[in-house]
Write a protein that holds these residues in place. Structure first.
Motif, short mmCIF file in Angstrom:
data_model
loop_
_atom_site.label_atom_id
_atom_site.label_comp_id
_atom_site.label_asym_id
_atom_site.label_seq_id
_atom_site.Cartn_x
_atom_site.Cartn_y
_atom_site.Cartn_z
N MET A 110 19.12 19.75 -26.41
CA MET A 110 19.41 20.58 -27.58
C MET A 110 20.85 21.06 -27.46
O MET A 110 21.21 21.71 -26.48
N ALA A 111 21.66 20.71 -28.43
CA ALA A 111 23.06 21.16 -28.49
C ALA A 111 23.84 20.83 -27.21
O ALA A 111 24.66 21.59 -26.74
N GLY A 112 23.55 19.67 -26.63
CA GLY A 112 24.30 19.24 -25.46
C GLY A 112 23.77 19.76 -24.13
O GLY A 112 24.49 19.73 -23.13
N ALA A 113 22.52 20.24 -24.09
CA ALA A 113 21.94 20.74 -22.85
C ALA A 113 20.45 20.42 -22.83
O ALA A 113 19.79 20.38 -23.87
N ARG A 114 19.95 20.18 -21.62
CA ARG A 114 18.52 19.89 -21.45
C ARG A 114 17.82 21.17 -20.99
O ARG A 114 18.24 21.82 -20.03
N LEU A 115 16.75 21.54 -21.69
CA LEU A 115 16.01 22.74 -21.34
C LEU A 115 15.19 22.50 -20.09
O LEU A 115 14.38 21.57 -20.02
N ILE A 116 15.41 23.36 -19.07
CA ILE A 116 14.69 23.24 -17.79
C ILE A 116 13.41 24.08 -17.82
O ILE A 116 12.32 23.59 -17.52
N THR A 117 13.55 25.34 -18.17
CA THR A 117 12.37 26.21 -18.22
C THR A 117 12.68 27.43 -19.07
O THR A 117 13.85 27.73 -19.36
N ILE A 118 11.63 28.11 -19.48
CA ILE A 118 11.73 29.34 -20.27
C ILE A 118 11.13 30.47 -19.45
O ILE A 118 9.98 30.37 -18.99
N ALA A 119 11.88 31.53 -19.25
CA ALA A 119 11.36 32.68 -18.50
C ALA A 119 10.31 33.40 -19.33
O ALA A 119 10.31 33.32 -20.56
N PRO A 120 9.38 34.11 -18.66
CA PRO A 120 8.37 34.87 -19.42
C PRO A 120 9.01 35.81 -20.43
O PRO A 120 10.00 36.46 -20.15
N GLY A 121 8.43 35.83 -21.63
CA GLY A 121 8.98 36.65 -22.70
C GLY A 121 9.88 35.87 -23.64
O GLY A 121 10.30 36.38 -24.68
N ALA A 122 10.21 34.62 -23.28
CA ALA A 122 11.05 33.74 -24.11
C ALA A 122 12.38 34.38 -24.47
O ALA A 122 12.88 34.22 -25.57
N LYS A 123 12.97 35.11 -23.49
CA LYS A 123 14.29 35.70 -23.71
C LYS A 123 15.36 35.05 -22.84
O LYS A 123 16.55 35.25 -23.09
N SER A 124 14.95 34.33 -21.81
CA SER A 124 15.89 33.68 -20.90
C SER A 124 15.57 32.20 -20.81
O SER A 124 14.40 31.82 -20.71
N PHE A 125 16.65 31.38 -20.83
CA PHE A 125 16.49 29.92 -20.81
C PHE A 125 17.37 29.34 -19.72
O PHE A 125 18.56 29.67 -19.63
N LEU A 126 16.82 28.48 -18.88
CA LEU A 126 17.58 27.74 -17.89
C LEU A 126 17.82 26.34 -18.44
O LEU A 126 16.87 25.67 -18.89
N VAL A 127 19.10 25.90 -18.43
CA VAL A 127 19.43 24.60 -19.02
C VAL A 127 20.34 23.81 -18.09
O VAL A 127 21.03 24.39 -17.23
N GLU A 128 20.34 22.49 -18.27
CA GLU A 128 21.24 21.59 -17.55
C GLU A 128 22.21 20.98 -18.55
O GLU A 128 21.80 20.39 -19.56
N LEU A 129 23.50 21.17 -18.30
CA LEU A 129 24.54 20.69 -19.21
C LEU A 129 24.64 19.17 -19.14
O LEU A 129 24.51 18.57 -18.06
N SER A 130 24.89 18.54 -20.28
CA SER A 130 25.08 17.09 -20.26
C SER A 130 26.41 16.77 -19.58
O SER A 130 27.32 17.60 -19.52
N ARG A 131 26.53 15.59 -19.03
CA ARG A 131 27.71 15.20 -18.24
C ARG A 131 28.98 15.18 -19.07
O ARG A 131 30.08 15.40 -18.55
#
Length: 441
Positions: free
Chosen positions: A302-323
């Motif tokens: 999504m928008a140049g990043a891969r979603l890794i996980t969503i923290a409880p509460g859906a307020k924090s997102f861990l993502v991996e940037l595309s190369r």
């Protein structure tokens, strides 16, 4: 023969007696019943009257703990010989946290850490720990913040107020499920939920250890195998517990691995003025339509990043940037995830260096490439780069790098003294009567 003499009339004094019996007595009883609560209240023991007088002396000193060298059976016999106080044990008043959302998030996580590391994943024990912590926050003998109370004395290798802060226990990360449960209990306590059995206790220990202070305080109740105490005299009464003013909850980097409120980039973000980023201001961004991001989105781009996980509460997102993503485009990527959300946080890593999920280790925090946060309630909006990976001309856009904190080596277990499921060692010692010449640290 019939007696024709007139009937004898009662003496006038009898009318007064009858009036007293049939009218005065009920009125007297009713009046006494109405007065009796006040009479009972005013008729409290002299001890109670003495307890409500504030002494001219300062609050008791808070010092590192010392334990008697007793085995388990000896300790239990000693503790059993100390009677429970016969004085009332009123429930504490509800504690309502007041502060910024950032301060509240830090307080919740500090309180949850104390609960979980002291009581284990046990709801009753955690509530008891939370109540003792909040009682201390209100008492003038202790720091005026939740984090300040929990981590008081953490700089010592021994003698901290809660042993998990200095005995190496923090090297273990809690499970996500246990951490979430502890935080819910902490939020409830900070919103006014009271654990009544421990009253205004500020001290506790298990029944198989004996701190020096145990015989000099009032033992007020037991919860399981744990004994709870309060100071004697005025300093243990409800009037002594008055919430003071505090500057704000401090950041505790030692719990940053599992607390986003205490993470290294949060130190840099907190307190900085709002920043206008590409894509519009914070109010405009929060008013945009919200992206549908759920569990089915994990692993997607999504928008140049891969979603890794969503923290409880859906307020924090861990993502991996595309190369092939460019650093200048990372704020726009973050705002794609955060559009329509009043509170949002993005943590991003370069391809190949991203973690697999939560909680994060210190090394993973250090290797983070980009971070974004906004909070519509406080007006906070910041984007930060890891300038060791991506240099920036404006140094205010750089994350503050973590200073490595050496973890204390956990001492070998002491047979009969410690258990995994503990909340037994609150390390507070009032001034010891009869120990002349002894100095505190």
């Amino acid at each position: 023969m019939i007696d024709a003499s007139p009937m004898a009339r009662p003496h006038p004094a009898m009318w007064l007696i009858w009036f007293m019996l049939f009218a005065g007595l009920p009125l007297a009883v009713a009046g006494w019943e109405a007065r009796s609560p006040a009479v009972r209240a005013s008729g409290l023991t002299l001890v109670e009257k003495v307890r409500v007088r504030r002494p001219a002396t300062p609050p008791p000193a808070v010092q590192p703990v010392e334990l008697y060298e007793l085995n388990r059976d000896q300790a239990r016999a000693f503790n059993a010989a100390i009677p429970f106080s016969r004085l009332p044990n009123p429930a504490a008043r509800p504690f309502i946290f007041s502060g910024t959302p950032v301060d509240q998030a830090r307080a919740v996580d500090c309180l949850a850490a104390a609960q979980l590391y002291e009581a284990g994943d046990d709801a009753i024990g955690e509530r008891a720990v939370a109540q003792v912590v909040l009682n201390r926050v209100r008492h003038p003998a202790f720091p005026k913040t939740v984090c300040g109370v929990v981590f008081q004395g953490q700089e010592r290798s021994t003698g901290c107020q809660f042993t998990f802060t200095c005995d190496g226990a923090l090297a273990r990360s809690p499970s996500q499920a246990a951490w979430d449960r502890a935080r819910e209990i902490a939020r409830a306590a900070l919103a006014g939920k009271v654990f009544k059995p421990v009253g205004y206790a500020t001290h506790y220990h298990t029944d198989w250890v004996v701190p020096y202070w145990s015989s000099s305080l009032d033992k007020i109740t037991a919860v399981g195998t744990h004994l709870f105490f309060r100071w004697r005299g005025w300093w243990g009464t409800p009037p002594a517990f008055r919430l003071g003013k505090a500057a704000g909850e401090p950041v505790i980097p030692r719990i940053a691995r599992f607390s986003s409120a205490h993470q290294a980039d949060g130190v840099m973000i907190a307190g900085l003025p709002p920043t206008l980023l590409p894509g519009g201001g914070l109010a405009e961004l929060a008013a945009k339509p919200q992206q549908a991001i759920g569990a089915d989105s994990v692993g997607r781009m999504m928008a140049g990043a891969r979603l890794i996980t969503i923290a409880p509460g859906a307020k924090s997102f861990l993502v991996e940037l595309s190369r092939d993503s460019l650093p200048a485009n990372w704020p726009a990527m973050a705002q794609t995830f955060c559009a329509g959300r009043p509170e949002c946080r993005i943590m991003a890593w370069r391809a190949g260096g991203a973690p697999s999920g939560l909680p994060l280790t210190g090394d993973q925090m250090e290797s983070m490439t980009f971070a974004y946060i906004h909070n519509a309630a406080t007006g906070l909006q910041r984007a930060l780069w890891n300038c060791t990976q991506t240099p920036r001309e404006n140094k205010a856009e750089c994350m503050r790098q973590r200073v490595p904190v050496e973890q204390a080596t956990a001492p070998p277990p002491l047979t009969g003294v410690r258990r995994k499921e503990r909340f037994e060692t609150v390390t507070i010692v009032p001034p010891m009567v009869g120990l002349a010449g002894k100095t505190s640290e």
